[in-house]
Design a protein around this motif. Structure first.
Motif, short mmCIF file in Angstrom:
data_model
loop_
_atom_site.label_atom_id
_atom_site.label_comp_id
_atom_site.label_asym_id
_atom_site.label_seq_id
_atom_site.Cartn_x
_atom_site.Cartn_y
_atom_site.Cartn_z
N ASN A 204 15.39 66.53 29.59
CA ASN A 204 16.09 65.58 28.72
C ASN A 204 16.82 66.36 27.63
O ASN A 204 16.27 66.65 26.58
N GLU A 205 18.06 66.71 27.95
CA GLU A 205 18.87 67.54 27.05
C GLU A 205 19.16 66.80 25.75
O GLU A 205 19.41 65.60 25.74
N LEU A 206 19.15 67.54 24.67
CA LEU A 206 19.44 66.95 23.36
C LEU A 206 20.87 66.45 23.24
O LEU A 206 21.16 65.54 22.49
N ASP A 207 21.80 67.07 23.99
CA ASP A 207 23.21 66.71 23.86
C ASP A 207 23.63 65.56 24.77
O ASP A 207 24.80 65.22 24.85
N SER A 208 22.68 64.94 25.45
CA SER A 208 22.99 63.81 26.32
C SER A 208 22.26 62.58 25.81
O SER A 208 21.12 62.67 25.36
N ASP A 209 22.91 61.43 25.91
CA ASP A 209 22.25 60.19 25.52
C ASP A 209 21.64 59.46 26.72
O ASP A 209 21.09 58.39 26.59
N ARG A 210 21.70 60.07 27.89
CA ARG A 210 21.14 59.48 29.11
C ARG A 210 19.66 59.85 29.26
O ARG A 210 19.25 60.96 28.94
N VAL A 211 18.88 58.92 29.77
CA VAL A 211 17.46 59.15 30.02
C VAL A 211 17.30 59.80 31.39
O VAL A 211 17.83 59.32 32.39
N THR A 212 16.55 60.90 31.42
CA THR A 212 16.23 61.58 32.67
C THR A 212 14.75 61.39 32.94
O THR A 212 13.92 61.59 32.05
N VAL A 213 14.42 61.01 34.17
CA VAL A 213 13.05 60.72 34.55
C VAL A 213 12.64 61.57 35.76
O VAL A 213 13.49 62.17 36.42
N ALA A 214 11.37 61.58 36.05
CA ALA A 214 10.87 62.29 37.22
C ALA A 214 11.19 61.51 38.48
O ALA A 214 10.96 60.30 38.55
N ALA A 215 11.72 62.21 39.47
CA ALA A 215 11.93 61.62 40.79
C ALA A 215 10.79 62.01 41.72
O ALA A 215 10.61 61.42 42.77
N GLY A 216 10.01 63.00 41.30
CA GLY A 216 8.86 63.45 42.09
C GLY A 216 8.35 64.75 41.52
O GLY A 216 9.07 65.45 40.80
N ARG B 205 14.47 75.01 33.98
CA ARG B 205 15.38 74.44 34.96
C ARG B 205 15.70 75.51 36.00
O ARG B 205 16.09 76.62 35.67
N VAL B 206 15.53 75.16 37.27
CA VAL B 206 15.84 76.08 38.37
C VAL B 206 17.23 75.78 38.92
O VAL B 206 17.99 76.69 39.24
N ALA B 207 17.55 74.49 39.03
CA ALA B 207 18.85 74.08 39.57
C ALA B 207 19.18 72.69 39.08
O ALA B 207 18.29 71.90 38.76
N GLY B 208 20.46 72.42 39.03
CA GLY B 208 20.93 71.09 38.67
C GLY B 208 22.25 70.82 39.35
O GLY B 208 23.08 71.71 39.48
N ASN B 209 22.41 69.58 39.83
CA ASN B 209 23.64 69.19 40.47
C ASN B 209 23.86 67.71 40.21
O ASN B 209 23.11 66.88 40.72
N GLY B 210 24.87 67.40 39.40
CA GLY B 210 25.12 65.99 39.08
C GLY B 210 23.93 65.40 38.33
O GLY B 210 23.53 65.89 37.29
N ARG B 211 23.37 64.36 38.90
CA ARG B 211 22.26 63.64 38.25
C ARG B 211 20.88 64.16 38.65
O ARG B 211 19.88 63.62 38.21
N THR B 212 20.81 65.16 39.52
CA THR B 212 19.52 65.65 39.98
C THR B 212 19.24 67.04 39.43
O THR B 212 20.15 67.83 39.17
N GLY B 213 17.97 67.33 39.25
CA GLY B 213 17.57 68.63 38.76
C GLY B 213 16.26 69.06 39.38
O GLY B 213 15.49 68.24 39.88
#
Length: 138
Positions: free
Chosen positions: A66-78, A99-107
């Motif tokens: 959950n990056e400080l510079d984003s206002d979007r909520v990131t949750v666990a997908a698994g 963080r190992v990898a990130g692409n779009g909305r997934t990390g």
């Protein structure tokens, strides 16, 4: 929760606070969280219940994704965890999430959990998904 700067996401996290977790580092894609093991965290075999170890890893993961510079909520997908060494009362655990990898909305995030001697006690891998939900605080 302790630490130099505790953002609202963590300050409002009643579960992590009740477990005595403290934020040691909070940077983009990186978080370090510590927790002292108490007697009330033991299972029937006198070792720490795996759920408490998972909870520590999950908190570090949540901070890292959950990056400080984003206002979007990131949750666990698994998430998955491998328990590698038993944890005993009086131990102090540290969870380091990266963080190992990130692409779009997934990390993808790896969390290494160590004890006070620096021995690895567990490895956690979390998959995140950024939602359309915005945070209600800044």
């Amino acid at each position: 929760m302790g630490g130099k700067h505790v953002r609202p996401m963590i300050a409002n996290d009643r579960a992590s606070n009740a477990l005595g977790m403290r934020v040691e580092r909070d940077e983009p894609g990186l978080a370090v969280v510590g927790m002292a093991i108490r007697d009330d965290m033991l299972n029937g075999f006198g070792i720490v219940h795996g759920g408490f170890i998972f909870a520590l890893a999950d908190t570090a993961f949540a901070i890292a994704c959950n990056e400080l510079d984003s206002d979007r909520v990131t949750v666990a997908a698994g998430a998955d965890i491998a328990f590698l060494k038993q944890v005993l009362p009086g131990d102090t655990l540290t969870a380091t999430a990266r963080r190992v990898a990130g692409n779009g909305r997934t990390g993808l995030y790896d969390v290494t959990l160590t004890d006070q001697a620096g021995d690895v006690v567990a490895e956690f891998r979390g998959r995140s998904r950024t939602t359309d939900q915005t945070r209600s605080w800044s």
